[in-house]
Design a protein around this motif. Structure first.
Motif, PDB file in Angstrom:
ATOM      1  N   GLN A   1       9.060   5.545   5.997  1.00 18.10           N
ATOM      2  CA  GLN A   1       8.614   3.968   6.029  1.00 18.10           C
ATOM      3  C   GLN A   1       7.172   3.815   6.218  1.00 18.10           C
ATOM      4  O   GLN A   1       6.791   2.898   6.375  1.00 18.10           O
TER       5      GLN A   1
ATOM      6  N   ASP B   1       3.249   3.785   5.484  1.00 13.91           N
ATOM      7  CA  ASP B   1       2.318   3.489   4.368  1.00 13.91           C
ATOM      8  C   ASP B   1       1.325   4.381   4.191  1.00 13.91           C
ATOM      9  O   ASP B   1       0.649   4.736   5.176  1.00 13.91           O
ATOM     10  N   GLN B   2       1.307   5.301   3.385  1.00 10.79           N
ATOM     11  CA  GLN B   2       0.735   6.600   3.236  1.00 10.79           C
ATOM     12  C   GLN B   2      -0.854   6.494   2.881  1.00 10.79           C
ATOM     13  O   GLN B   2      -1.527   7.171   2.902  1.00 10.79           O
ATOM     14  N   ASP B   3      -1.055   5.074   2.448  1.00  9.08           N
ATOM     15  CA  ASP B   3      -2.498   4.728   2.361  1.00  9.08           C
ATOM     16  C   ASP B   3      -3.143   4.334   3.627  1.00  9.08           C
ATOM     17  O   ASP B   3      -4.289   3.952   3.527  1.00  9.08           O
TER      18      ASP B   3
END
Length: 111
Positions: free
Chosen positions: A46, A48-50
């Motif tokens: 879950q 946020d990879q950014d």
């Protein structure tokens, strides 16, 4: 070109490197994710990879109070002597990943 600070790098750039390190030593993604969740409270499915790596640690939902038990050297620096709290959290994770990569049982890594 200026060198990018670890704080400004994206999770999407660092997480695959951590995964590559543990998998190269025969450990699993699940073990890495369990380690990250133990330390930060994040469920990696879950995240946020950014998000920047600095924000990842600054906004961690539940830093484990037992993290202060993490001792030893990472890149020649004693993790318990690092003054910057975000850098110390980053190095705590580095230390846990190192221990996981070296074959230490997961229950020992997670103290």
């Amino acid at each position: 070109m200026a060198r990018q600070s670890i704080f400004d790098m994206r999770v999407s750039k660092i997480y695959p490197l951590l995964l590559q390190k543990v998998e190269r030593k025969g450990r699993s993604k699940e073990e890495l994710d369990a380690t990250i969740e133990w330390l930060t409270g994040y469920d990696m499915k879950q995240v946020d990879q950014d998000m920047t790596y600095g924000d990842f640690f600054s906004h961690a939902p539940a830093m484990n109070p037992r993290a202060e038990l993490i001792k030893g050297k990472v890149c020649g620096v004693q993790v318990e002597t690092i003054e910057d709290p975000i850098m110390q959290k980053i190095r705590w994770l580095d230390k846990l990943v190192d221990e996981l990569s070296k074959g230490k049982p997961l229950d020992k890594v997670l103290r």
